[in-house]
Every structure is written in C-alpha cells, then in structure tokens.
Design a protein around this motif. Sequence first.
Motif, PDB file in Angstrom:
ATOM      1  N   HIS A 351       0.851  -1.187   0.000  1.00  0.00           N
ATOM      2  CA  HIS A 351       0.000   0.000   0.000  1.00  0.00           C
ATOM      3  C   HIS A 351       0.885   1.234   0.000  1.00  0.00           C
ATOM      4  O   HIS A 351       1.982   1.229   0.566  1.00  0.00           O
ATOM      5  CB  HIS A 351      -0.913   0.025   1.223  1.00  0.00           C
ATOM      6  CG  HIS A 351      -1.978  -1.020   1.166  1.00  0.00           C
ATOM      7  ND1 HIS A 351      -2.834  -1.269   2.222  1.00  0.00           N
ATOM      8  CD2 HIS A 351      -2.344  -1.885   0.186  1.00  0.00           C
ATOM      9  CE1 HIS A 351      -3.669  -2.237   1.888  1.00  0.00           C
ATOM     10  NE2 HIS A 351      -3.381  -2.628   0.664  1.00  0.00           N
ATOM     11  N   ILE A 359      -5.046   6.437  -1.034  1.00  0.00           N
ATOM     12  CA  ILE A 359      -4.274   5.232  -0.727  1.00  0.00           C
ATOM     13  C   ILE A 359      -4.275   4.354  -1.978  1.00  0.00           C
ATOM     14  O   ILE A 359      -5.325   4.097  -2.568  1.00  0.00           O
ATOM     15  CB  ILE A 359      -4.855   4.465   0.470  1.00  0.00           C
ATOM     16  CG1 ILE A 359      -4.879   5.362   1.710  1.00  0.00           C
ATOM     17  CG2 ILE A 359      -4.035   3.207   0.745  1.00  0.00           C
ATOM     18  CD1 ILE A 359      -5.575   4.722   2.893  1.00  0.00           C
ATOM     19  N   TRP A 360      -3.080   3.933  -2.366  1.00  0.00           N
ATOM     20  CA  TRP A 360      -2.929   3.137  -3.596  1.00  0.00           C
ATOM     21  C   TRP A 360      -2.482   1.722  -3.245  1.00  0.00           C
ATOM     22  O   TRP A 360      -1.575   1.526  -2.440  1.00  0.00           O
ATOM     23  CB  TRP A 360      -1.895   3.775  -4.500  1.00  0.00           C
ATOM     24  CG  TRP A 360      -2.244   5.164  -4.962  1.00  0.00           C
ATOM     25  CD1 TRP A 360      -1.951   6.338  -4.329  1.00  0.00           C
ATOM     26  CD2 TRP A 360      -2.976   5.505  -6.134  1.00  0.00           C
ATOM     27  NE1 TRP A 360      -2.441   7.403  -5.024  1.00  0.00           N
ATOM     28  CE2 TRP A 360      -3.084   6.921  -6.156  1.00  0.00           C
ATOM     29  CE3 TRP A 360      -3.555   4.776  -7.170  1.00  0.00           C
ATOM     30  CZ2 TRP A 360      -3.745   7.610  -7.167  1.00  0.00           C
ATOM     31  CZ3 TRP A 360      -4.206   5.456  -8.181  1.00  0.00           C
ATOM     32  CH2 TRP A 360      -4.304   6.848  -8.181  1.00  0.00           C
ATOM     33  N   GLY A 361      -3.143   0.767  -3.888  1.00  0.00           N
ATOM     34  CA  GLY A 361      -2.684  -0.610  -3.814  1.00  0.00           C
ATOM     35  C   GLY A 361      -1.673  -0.838  -4.927  1.00  0.00           C
ATOM     36  O   GLY A 361      -1.974  -0.633  -6.097  1.00  0.00           O
ATOM     37  N   THR A 385      -8.638   3.957  -1.981  1.00  0.00           N
ATOM     38  CA  THR A 385      -9.091   4.852  -0.901  1.00  0.00           C
ATOM     39  C   THR A 385     -10.515   4.512  -0.473  1.00  0.00           C
ATOM     40  O   THR A 385     -10.814   4.353   0.728  1.00  0.00           O
ATOM     41  CB  THR A 385      -9.013   6.312  -1.372  1.00  0.00           C
ATOM     42  OG1 THR A 385      -7.691   6.589  -1.855  1.00  0.00           O
ATOM     43  CG2 THR A 385      -9.353   7.264  -0.237  1.00  0.00           C
ATOM     44  N   ILE A 388     -10.743   1.152   1.267  1.00  0.00           N
ATOM     45  CA  ILE A 388     -10.285   1.217   2.656  1.00  0.00           C
ATOM     46  C   ILE A 388     -11.361   1.860   3.534  1.00  0.00           C
ATOM     47  O   ILE A 388     -11.623   1.429   4.673  1.00  0.00           O
ATOM     48  CB  ILE A 388      -8.972   1.995   2.752  1.00  0.00           C
ATOM     49  CG1 ILE A 388      -7.835   1.231   2.030  1.00  0.00           C
ATOM     50  CG2 ILE A 388      -8.591   2.262   4.201  1.00  0.00           C
ATOM     51  CD1 ILE A 388      -7.497  -0.088   2.646  1.00  0.00           C
TER      52      ILE A 388
END
Length: 463
Positions: A351, A359-361, A385, A388
């Motif tokens: 992450h 938020i980036w995977g 994002t 999450i």
Amino acid sequence: MLPDPEASRQSRILVIDDDVIIRRLVREALQAEGFTVQEAADGEEGLALFTRQKPDVVLLDVVMPKRDGFTTCAAMRQVEGGAGVPIIMMTGLEDVDSIRQGYEAGATDFVTKPIKWPILGQRIRYMLRAGKAMEDLKRNEERYRVLFNSGNDVICVYQLPQGDQPGRFIEANTVAVQKLGYSREELQALTPSDFISARTRAQLDRLTDMVLRDRHGVVELDVMTKHQQIIPFEINAHLFELSGRQTVLAIARDISERKRAEESLRKSEMENRRLLEQFRTLFDGIPDPLMVLTPELKILWANRGAARAIKGRAADMVGKSCHEVWHHRAAPCDDCHAIRSLRSGKTETGHMPTADGRIWGMRTFPIKDEMGRVSNVIELAHDITEKIRLQTETIRAGHLAALGELAAGVAHEINNPINGIINYAQILANKAAEQSPERDISLRIIRESDRVATIVRNLLSFA
C-alpha cells in the motif's frame, strides 16, 4: 622445375640421332660447355630414356629409323612432365613444311645441319633460361588461377567502353560461371550492362563514374543470370590499365542471404511496432496507473492512467524516479515494493499513501532478460481509498453490532431481576402503614428500580 641455367654442369642434355658421328660431335661440344650428355641411337630408345631420365633439353634428329623425329617429339609431349621440356630438332631439311610439321609435333626450336658448334651451347643456355622463365610464368599463372578461383565471390575483369569499342568481359572466375550460368566464352562476348536489371541500371552508371573519379567504387546491383534469375550483388570495383585500356576488376558478393535477413528484420520490426502500438493502446486503455521502471527506479514508460493520477503528462514522467513523481522526494520509500521485486525477482504487493489523502494498492511484476536476471519492473497502482473507507465502516458497524448484542444480553439479564425487585417492593409498600418508614423505603426502592428498568429498556432499544 628446371635448373638454374647458370649451373650448367647440372643440366642434362639428351641427344637422339642415328648418326654416331653427329652424336659424338654434339657430346664433345656440350661436355666442353659443362653439360651432362646422354645419347640414344633412334626414336624408340630416345623416348624410353626421356621417360626415365626427364632431361632438361632434348636435341632430336628428324630423319631416323623405327620412329622419326616428328612422332618421337609428339610422343615426348604426351609423357608426364614432358610438355615443358625444350626440344630442339636437328635437321638438314630446310623446307617450310618440315619446319611447320616439327612445330605442330611440339618442337621448341630448330637447328640446321651442319651445326655451328660454338653457338650450340649458348643456344641451349638460352633455351634453359627461356624454359625456366616459362615455367615461372606458368607457376605464377597457376597461383593466380588458384587465388582467382578459390574464393566464394564472383570475380570478373572487364574493359570500360573506349570510343566505338564496347566494354566487354575479358576474364571471369569459376564462381562467376556458376552463379551467372554462362560459360567463360559466353561471358567474354557480353558487357556488364547485359546483366543489369532495368531497376538498377543507374547504379552501374554510378559505379562507372566512381571508378573513373576515385579508381574505386562500391554499389549494390541486381544481376540477371542466363536463366532470368535476379540475384542481388554488392560490387566492389577497382580501376587499372591493361594494354592501354581502362579495365575494371570487379568482386561481386551475393547478398541474397543478407537481403533476406534485412527483409525479415524489416518485417519483424514492423510487427514489433504494430504489437508495441497495440500494447500501448491496451495499456493506455487501463484506467489505473501503469509504469515501467528501471533498476534505478527511473520511469521508462507511463500510461495515461499514471498521467491522470499525478495530473500531468506521461512524457514528463519519463526519466524521473517514481518516488519523485509520486511523493516529490529524492529518496525511495521505506520498504519499497519495486525494490523488493528487483531483489526477489517475484511479484510484490503493498500500500502507498499519497499527500492528497489517497491510498494506492501497488503491485510490481519483474521483467527478466534471457539470462534470467531482472532488467525492469512493471508497477501497477490501483486507488483503494474508497475500498479502505468501506472496510473501515464495515469494521465499525461490526463493532457496533457486537456492542448491541452485548447490551441486549446485559439488559435481558438485568430486566427480570429488576422487575422482581419492583414487585416485591410494591408488596412491602402496600402492607406498610401510611407515613411509616417501611413504606417510605419501599417507595424509594420502587423509584430507583424504575430508573434501572428505564435504562434496561433503552439498552434493549439500542440493541
């Protein structure tokens, strides 16, 4: 190989004559000059000695019994190694037909009887020198022929046009005969322009201009064979003069394989460009950011999704490091998934939060070379994002549900006893006298119990 003519004592002379007096006079004259002399009384004996001894020079009488000088000379020329031995025929005949017949039989020269003995030795020395020169010439010619015909390339010699004289071929090697399909005699009747296709005729004119200007030139030409086959050649030409004529030595290399390889490479490059364009279109169609990184974490290529993610242009990302683009920092991220993938050679995930709150995977895929070493990595990012946030809300809802269940359980356990307390306190209050302490305490118990019951009902409503 003929001996050194100066070393005359090593030279062997075979004298063949049926006249013993002539043989004796010749022997004495030549021995005085330092030659070794062998004798034979007729053609048969002389041919046998010639075959066994291989003399350096033969003095051969024309008129003899058993076998005359003409047939003996012709037979000597058929013996292995006998073609280059000087044969001087001795004759008293002066008619032109006899001399012609002698030369046709293979005679090198004639001396007429009576022989001038002081000149005979000098004449033989001249024959030895001439024979050595001829043998050297033949050896050099043979060496030239071997070199001329031993290569894999076509080698031709042709004259440039001069006045009204066309520029014809004067020599061609064996490879030229095989490649072009013509015999040497046929080639010598042709000119270079007879082989050139119309498409490359201008190249032949250009080659001629180059060799006339620079005495050397290289061009590629399509050459047509006798069987109408077109063969591409690379022509390397050099200009020199031969017998007063400007002459070209042309070395032509068949470049058919090279042309096929070039065509195959051209098609392969076109196919690669087509596939690259298809992949670029495919990758640009992916909404998520996708980048190709070097081992130094420099961006080699980025799709449109990556450009949208940073609100910039893909071209501006190329050459920059990924941490510079994503985080505006000079050093890589802690526990960088791209570095892990470069080291492990495996797909790595993680992450990555960015300054804008997203938020980036992240997933990185190693690209390996033919040696199995990681040369680059593909980095694929997905905005998680919302995912999450939903996960967080789901967890919170779960916590609330668990708390409700707990509250319901507690309320249920408290509700029954509190009802009992209220009922028992009411019984006590009913039996107690008015204004008595017992009644007052009972009523207080009922009021406090009602408060507890209210709290329990509220807990049950929350559950």
